[in-house]
Write a protein that holds these residues in place. Structure first.
Motif, short mmCIF file in Angstrom:
data_model
loop_
_atom_site.label_atom_id
_atom_site.label_comp_id
_atom_site.label_asym_id
_atom_site.label_seq_id
_atom_site.Cartn_x
_atom_site.Cartn_y
_atom_site.Cartn_z
N MET A 151 18.99 31.95 -11.20
CA MET A 151 18.91 30.77 -10.34
C MET A 151 19.47 31.00 -8.94
SD MET A 151 19.77 27.64 -12.97
CE MET A 151 21.51 27.94 -12.89
N PHE A 152 20.45 31.91 -8.79
CA PHE A 152 21.18 31.98 -7.53
C PHE A 152 21.18 33.35 -6.85
CE2 PHE A 152 23.16 28.40 -9.81
CZ PHE A 152 22.91 27.40 -8.89
N TYR A 153 20.33 34.27 -7.27
CA TYR A 153 20.30 35.61 -6.67
C TYR A 153 20.11 35.53 -5.16
CZ TYR A 153 19.19 40.47 -5.74
OH TYR A 153 19.20 41.74 -5.23
N ASP A 154 19.13 34.76 -4.72
CA ASP A 154 18.84 34.66 -3.28
C ASP A 154 20.02 34.09 -2.50
OD1 ASP A 154 16.31 35.71 -3.71
OD2 ASP A 154 15.31 33.76 -3.72
N SER A 155 20.70 33.11 -3.07
CA SER A 155 21.86 32.50 -2.41
C SER A 155 23.01 33.50 -2.30
CB SER A 155 22.30 31.27 -3.19
OG SER A 155 23.47 30.72 -2.63
N ILE A 156 23.23 34.27 -3.36
CA ILE A 156 24.29 35.29 -3.35
C ILE A 156 23.97 36.33 -2.29
CG2 ILE A 156 25.40 37.12 -4.69
CD1 ILE A 156 24.78 35.35 -7.20
N GLU A 157 22.73 36.82 -2.30
CA GLU A 157 22.31 37.83 -1.32
C GLU A 157 22.48 37.30 0.11
OE1 GLU A 157 18.57 40.81 -0.84
OE2 GLU A 157 18.08 38.69 -1.10
N ASP A 180 29.20 39.23 -10.07
CA ASP A 180 29.48 37.80 -9.95
C ASP A 180 29.61 37.11 -11.30
OD1 ASP A 180 29.50 35.16 -8.60
OD2 ASP A 180 27.51 34.97 -9.51
N ARG A 181 30.57 36.22 -11.38
CA ARG A 181 30.80 35.42 -12.59
C ARG A 181 30.67 33.93 -12.27
NH1 ARG A 181 29.94 39.62 -14.86
NH2 ARG A 181 31.50 40.93 -15.82
N GLY A 182 29.77 33.60 -11.34
CA GLY A 182 29.52 32.20 -11.02
C GLY A 182 30.31 31.68 -9.82
N ALA A 183 30.66 32.56 -8.90
CA ALA A 183 31.44 32.16 -7.71
C ALA A 183 30.59 31.31 -6.77
CB ALA A 183 31.95 33.39 -6.98
N LEU A 184 31.26 30.41 -6.08
CA LEU A 184 30.60 29.59 -5.06
C LEU A 184 30.46 30.38 -3.76
CD1 LEU A 184 32.44 26.23 -5.74
CD2 LEU A 184 30.10 26.83 -6.38
N PRO A 185 29.53 29.98 -2.88
CA PRO A 185 29.28 30.74 -1.65
C PRO A 185 30.53 31.00 -0.80
CG PRO A 185 27.50 29.18 -1.99
CD PRO A 185 28.54 28.88 -3.04
N PHE A 186 31.44 30.03 -0.69
CA PHE A 186 32.63 30.27 0.13
C PHE A 186 33.50 31.37 -0.47
CE2 PHE A 186 34.38 27.23 -2.89
CZ PHE A 186 35.65 27.72 -3.12
N ALA A 187 33.53 31.47 -1.80
CA ALA A 187 34.30 32.53 -2.45
C ALA A 187 33.63 33.88 -2.27
CB ALA A 187 34.48 32.21 -3.93
N ILE A 188 32.31 33.90 -2.33
CA ILE A 188 31.57 35.14 -2.11
C ILE A 188 31.88 35.68 -0.71
CG2 ILE A 188 29.26 36.14 -1.86
CD1 ILE A 188 28.34 34.05 -4.00
N LYS A 189 31.78 34.82 0.29
CA LYS A 189 32.04 35.25 1.66
C LYS A 189 33.48 35.72 1.85
CE LYS A 189 28.38 32.78 4.00
NZ LYS A 189 28.01 32.05 5.20
N ALA A 190 34.42 35.02 1.25
CA ALA A 190 35.83 35.41 1.37
C ALA A 190 36.10 36.76 0.72
CB ALA A 190 36.73 34.34 0.75
N ARG A 191 35.52 37.00 -0.44
CA ARG A 191 35.72 38.29 -1.12
C ARG A 191 35.05 39.42 -0.35
NH1 ARG A 191 40.07 37.31 -4.17
NH2 ARG A 191 39.63 36.06 -6.01
N VAL A 192 33.86 39.18 0.20
CA VAL A 192 33.19 40.20 1.00
C VAL A 192 34.03 40.51 2.23
CG1 VAL A 192 31.17 40.69 2.46
CG2 VAL A 192 30.86 39.70 0.18
N ARG A 193 34.53 39.50 2.91
CA ARG A 193 35.35 39.68 4.10
C ARG A 193 36.60 40.51 3.77
NH1 ARG A 193 36.22 37.40 9.25
NH2 ARG A 193 34.28 36.27 8.96
#
Length: 92
Positions: A41-47, A68-81
């Motif tokens: 459902m969320f591959y494109d959003s994660i990418e 990913d274990r179901g993180a929200l977009p703000f968490a994804i960006k913070a972890r990448v940063r």
């Protein structure tokens, strides 16, 4: 400003609603690997979240892996940063 990844780095965890980001040097291009429990459902959003953050930080090349274990977009960006800052520590 272009930011170069000079060492392997990680950020995050395998906990529910979180993700583990691993990044390492690559002098050619951005290679992105995504593994997610919600990828159907969320591959494109994660990418999109990952690529936007890399672009904002000026990263032009790296190998980056997202577990990913179901993180929200703000968490994804913070972890990448965080992973980028750790991997580019000698370049800052």
């Amino acid at each position: 400003m272009e930011r170069k990844i000079v060492t392997e780095a990680r950020a995050g965890s395998y906990e529910s609603n979180d993700l583990l980001v691993s990044i390492k040097p690559n002098n050619e291009k951005i290679n992105l690997e995504i593994r997610s429990v919600v990828s159907d459902m969320f591959y494109d959003s994660i990418e999109k979240s990952v690529m936007e953050e890399l672009e904002e930080l000026g990263v032009k090349s790296c190998d980056i892996s997202i577990d990913d274990r179901g993180a929200l977009p703000f968490a994804i960006k913070a972890r990448v940063r965080t992973a980028v800052m750790r991997g580019a520590q000698n370049e800052l």
